[in-house]
Motif scaffolding. Structure first.
Motif, PDB file in Angstrom:
ATOM      1  N   ARG A 107      12.413   8.608   1.765  1.00 49.57           N
ATOM      2  CA  ARG A 107      12.442  10.086   2.474  1.00 49.57           C
ATOM      3  C   ARG A 107      12.836  11.026   1.283  1.00 49.57           C
ATOM      4  N   ARG A 108      11.851  12.307   1.123  1.00 46.49           N
ATOM      5  CA  ARG A 108      12.309  13.265  -0.129  1.00 46.49           C
ATOM      6  C   ARG A 108      12.254  12.637  -1.286  1.00 46.49           C
ATOM      7  N   ALA A 109      11.002  11.996  -1.671  1.00 46.24           N
ATOM      8  CA  ALA A 109      11.065  11.303  -2.866  1.00 46.24           C
ATOM      9  C   ALA A 109      11.336  12.327  -3.932  1.00 46.24           C
ATOM     10  N   GLN A 110      11.725  11.760  -5.211  1.00 47.12           N
ATOM     11  CA  GLN A 110      12.206  12.512  -6.374  1.00 47.12           C
ATOM     12  C   GLN A 110      11.467  12.045  -7.549  1.00 47.12           C
ATOM     13  N   PRO A 111      11.257  12.792  -8.629  1.00 40.27           N
ATOM     14  CA  PRO A 111      10.692  12.022  -9.853  1.00 40.27           C
ATOM     15  C   PRO A 111      11.620  11.033 -10.445  1.00 40.27           C
ATOM     16  N   THR A 112      12.896  11.048 -10.158  1.00 38.13           N
ATOM     17  CA  THR A 112      14.052   9.698 -10.466  1.00 38.13           C
ATOM     18  C   THR A 112      13.651   8.613  -9.793  1.00 38.13           C
ATOM     19  N   GLN A 152       0.747  -1.214  -0.059  1.00 38.94           N
ATOM     20  CA  GLN A 152       0.103   0.077   0.170  1.00 38.94           C
ATOM     21  C   GLN A 152       0.731   1.317  -0.061  1.00 38.94           C
ATOM     22  N   LYS A 153       0.832   2.332  -0.889  1.00 39.33           N
ATOM     23  CA  LYS A 153       1.359   3.409  -1.057  1.00 39.33           C
ATOM     24  C   LYS A 153       0.587   4.277  -0.213  1.00 39.33           C
ATOM     25  N   ILE A 154       1.579   5.194   0.642  1.00 38.05           N
ATOM     26  CA  ILE A 154       0.871   6.287   1.643  1.00 38.05           C
ATOM     27  C   ILE A 154       2.034   7.592   1.132  1.00 38.05           C
ATOM     28  N   PRO A 155       1.245   8.486   0.532  1.00 37.49           N
ATOM     29  CA  PRO A 155       0.079   8.820  -0.093  1.00 37.49           C
ATOM     30  C   PRO A 155       0.183   7.811  -1.401  1.00 37.49           C
ATOM     31  N   GLU A 156      -0.993   7.821  -1.976  1.00 36.47           N
ATOM     32  CA  GLU A 156      -1.438   6.901  -3.208  1.00 36.47           C
ATOM     33  C   GLU A 156      -0.679   7.973  -4.305  1.00 36.47           C
ATOM     34  N   GLN A 157      -0.694   9.274  -4.457  1.00 35.56           N
ATOM     35  CA  GLN A 157      -0.117   9.976  -5.485  1.00 35.56           C
ATOM     36  C   GLN A 157       1.282  10.789  -4.667  1.00 35.56           C
ATOM     37  N   PRO A 158       2.351  10.133  -4.601  1.00 31.82           N
ATOM     38  CA  PRO A 158       3.479  10.763  -4.048  1.00 31.82           C
ATOM     39  C   PRO A 158       4.042  11.764  -4.749  1.00 31.82           C
ATOM     40  N   GLN A 159       4.508  13.017  -4.143  1.00 35.12           N
ATOM     41  CA  GLN A 159       4.882  14.386  -4.482  1.00 35.12           C
ATOM     42  C   GLN A 159       6.325  14.451  -4.301  1.00 35.12           C
ATOM     43  N   MET A 188       7.954 -15.105  -0.410  1.00 34.22           N
ATOM     44  CA  MET A 188       6.608 -14.390  -0.790  1.00 34.22           C
ATOM     45  C   MET A 188       7.211 -13.240  -1.650  1.00 34.22           C
ATOM     46  N   LYS A 189       6.378 -12.757  -2.611  1.00 34.25           N
ATOM     47  CA  LYS A 189       6.686 -11.670  -3.352  1.00 34.25           C
ATOM     48  C   LYS A 189       5.417 -10.602  -3.717  1.00 34.25           C
ATOM     49  N   ALA A 190       5.846  -9.521  -3.838  1.00 37.67           N
ATOM     50  CA  ALA A 190       4.763  -8.541  -4.344  1.00 37.67           C
ATOM     51  C   ALA A 190       5.389  -7.303  -4.990  1.00 37.67           C
ATOM     52  N   LYS A 191       4.771  -6.562  -5.694  1.00 38.45           N
ATOM     53  CA  LYS A 191       5.300  -5.251  -6.351  1.00 38.45           C
ATOM     54  C   LYS A 191       4.396  -4.228  -6.534  1.00 38.45           C
ATOM     55  N   THR A 192       4.610  -3.003  -6.953  1.00 40.27           N
ATOM     56  CA  THR A 192       3.914  -2.015  -7.219  1.00 40.27           C
ATOM     57  C   THR A 192       4.657  -0.832  -7.823  1.00 40.27           C
ATOM     58  N   GLU A 193       3.769  -0.127  -8.579  1.00 45.56           N
ATOM     59  CA  GLU A 193       4.321   1.214  -9.393  1.00 45.56           C
ATOM     60  C   GLU A 193       4.250   2.266  -8.508  1.00 45.56           C
ATOM     61  N   VAL A 194       5.313   3.028  -8.714  1.00 44.16           N
ATOM     62  CA  VAL A 194       5.312   4.402  -8.081  1.00 44.16           C
ATOM     63  C   VAL A 194       5.580   5.525  -8.961  1.00 44.16           C
ATOM     64  N   GLN A 195       4.644   6.507  -9.070  1.00 42.32           N
ATOM     65  CA  GLN A 195       5.143   7.639 -10.015  1.00 42.32           C
ATOM     66  C   GLN A 195       5.264   8.887  -9.089  1.00 42.32           C
ATOM     67  N   VAL A 196       6.408   9.438  -8.911  1.00 40.05           N
ATOM     68  CA  VAL A 196       6.304  10.694  -8.077  1.00 40.05           C
ATOM     69  C   VAL A 196       6.448  11.993  -9.137  1.00 40.05           C
ATOM     70  N   ALA A 197       5.383  12.816  -8.661  1.00 39.28           N
ATOM     71  CA  ALA A 197       5.031  13.893  -9.862  1.00 39.28           C
ATOM     72  C   ALA A 197       5.696  15.331  -9.075  1.00 39.28           C
ATOM     73  N   GLU A 198       5.849  16.270  -9.981  1.00 40.03           N
ATOM     74  CA  GLU A 198       6.294  17.473  -9.230  1.00 40.03           C
ATOM     75  C   GLU A 198       5.142  18.202  -8.691  1.00 40.03           C
ATOM     76  N   ARG A 199       5.564  18.892  -7.635  1.00 38.24           N
ATOM     77  CA  ARG A 199       4.642  19.524  -7.010  1.00 38.24           C
ATOM     78  C   ARG A 199       3.700  20.551  -7.683  1.00 38.24           C
ATOM     79  N   ASN A 200       4.234  21.118  -8.300  1.00 40.01           N
ATOM     80  CA  ASN A 200       3.609  22.327  -9.092  1.00 40.01           C
ATOM     81  C   ASN A 200       2.509  21.757 -10.155  1.00 40.01           C
ATOM     82  N   LYS A 201       2.560  20.500 -10.592  1.00 43.83           N
ATOM     83  CA  LYS A 201       1.625  19.899 -11.506  1.00 43.83           C
ATOM     84  C   LYS A 201       0.544  19.164 -10.755  1.00 43.83           C
ATOM     85  N   GLU A 202       0.463  19.410  -9.542  1.00 48.45           N
ATOM     86  CA  GLU A 202      -0.866  18.987  -8.941  1.00 48.45           C
ATOM     87  C   GLU A 202      -2.097  19.510  -9.244  1.00 48.45           C
TER      88      GLU A 202
END
Length: 270
Positions: free
Chosen positions: A110-115, A37-44, A132-146
């Protein structure tokens, strides 16, 4: 003997097939049991991201986190081994990232970046035969594009209002300048017309009547006696009529009315 050997061979094959099916089912069930589970769902950008792992068993050997589609040494972020003094050991894919692992299998970026965007995979080793395995996709967006759908109409409205206001101000300025120019020209024409305008005639004169200019006469004019009632007060007073001829005024009459032919009046004396 041959029959018994054949029965044992068939039994061994069926047992091996059942074991393989059981292993595959366990692998599928183990992958289905874990959930990230991603917290938050839309990382900035410049915000912390928590990847919380749910469905972790109570006992396990180690936890490995990977960044990428493949799980090998080049994509390993870190390994977490519970029960030792330094449980977290960073991998080659850690780089300059600031990641903290937890005993429940979760990780904090901590302090996630778009890279840092990509596929994050976790592998929990229960024993040598069970992982046991699991995976998820993460997309870090720019704050001004929110929420771009919310900001775009506002920016467009502000831009339209600015353009309309500028055009209105320009039109008002041009109108004021044109009004001043027209007013100044009209006043100049009115002043020139006032200086060259002819005097108005009285109500008793026609437009076609001649206009005469009054000028003083160099010769003294005497009004007739019969026209004494209509003399113009602007003219000089008339000369009184000549005195009547009398014995006492005879010499004055000769001076006032001299004879045009004085030589004809000469009389020779004897």
């Amino acid at each position: 003997m041959e029959i018994s050997m054949g029965i044992q061979g068939c039994f061994s094959k069926s047992l091996l097939l059942s074991a393989s099916i059981l292993v595959l089912w366990m692998l599928q069930s183990s992958q289905a049991a874990l959930h990230i589970q991603k917290i938050p769902e839309q990382p900035q950008k410049n915000r912390d991201l928590l990847l919380s792992v749910q469905g972790v068993p109570d006992t396990f050997q180690d936890i490995n986190w990977y960044l990428g589609e493949e799980t090998y040494g080049g994509t390993r972020l870190f390994t977490y081994i519970p029960g030792i003094q330094r449980p977290q050991r960073d991998g080659s894919a850690m780089g300059q990232r600031d990641i903290v692992g937890f005993p429940n299998g979760s990780m904090l970026l901590r302090r996630a970046q778009p890279t840092d965007s990509g596929t994050y995979q976790v592998a929990i080793t229960i024993n040598s035969d069970w992982t046991m395995k699991a995976k998820t996709e993460v997309q870090v967006a720019e704050r001004n594009k929110e929420l771009p759908s919310t900001h775009l109409p506002t920016n467009a409205g502000i831009l339209a209002a600015t353009i309309i206001g500028s055009l209105t101000a320009g039109a008002l300025l041009i109108s004021c300048i044109a009004y001043l120019l027209v007013t100044r020209n009209w006043r100049g024409q009115s002043h020139r017309m006032a200086t060259t305008k002819k005097p108005e005639l009285g109500p008793g004169h026609d437009a076609d009547d001649n206009i005469y200019e009054v000028m003083p006469s160099p010769i003294l004019l005497v009004s007739p006696i019969s026209d004494s009632g209509s003399t113009n007060p602007a003219l000089p007073l008339p000369v009184p009529p000549p005195l009547e001829a009398g014995p006492e005024n005879h010499q004055y009459q000769d001076l006032l009315n001299p004879d045009p032919a004085p030589y004809c009046q000469l009389v020779p004396t004897s």
